[in-house]
Design a protein around this motif. Sequence first.
Motif: not given
Length: 68
Positions: A15-17, A29-35
């Motif tokens: 998750x990101x904010x 699902x991944x850091x790249x997708x979250x970014x």
Amino acid sequence: MRYAIVIEKARRNFSAYVPDLPGCVATGATVKETESNIREAIRFHIEGLREDGLPIPAPTSICEYVEP
């Protein structure tokens, strides 16, 4: 403008904010997708602020890594 983002590992995804844009969040699902998702969320969030005639917060958060 460049906004700081925080990406956290959740139980089964990430998750990101954006500290400078309250309520602007994304998951993936991944850091790249979250970014990628948080970039899209930032654009959408700012667009919504503009449409509502609200001010766009300036990026003020600073990110740094420190060793204990």
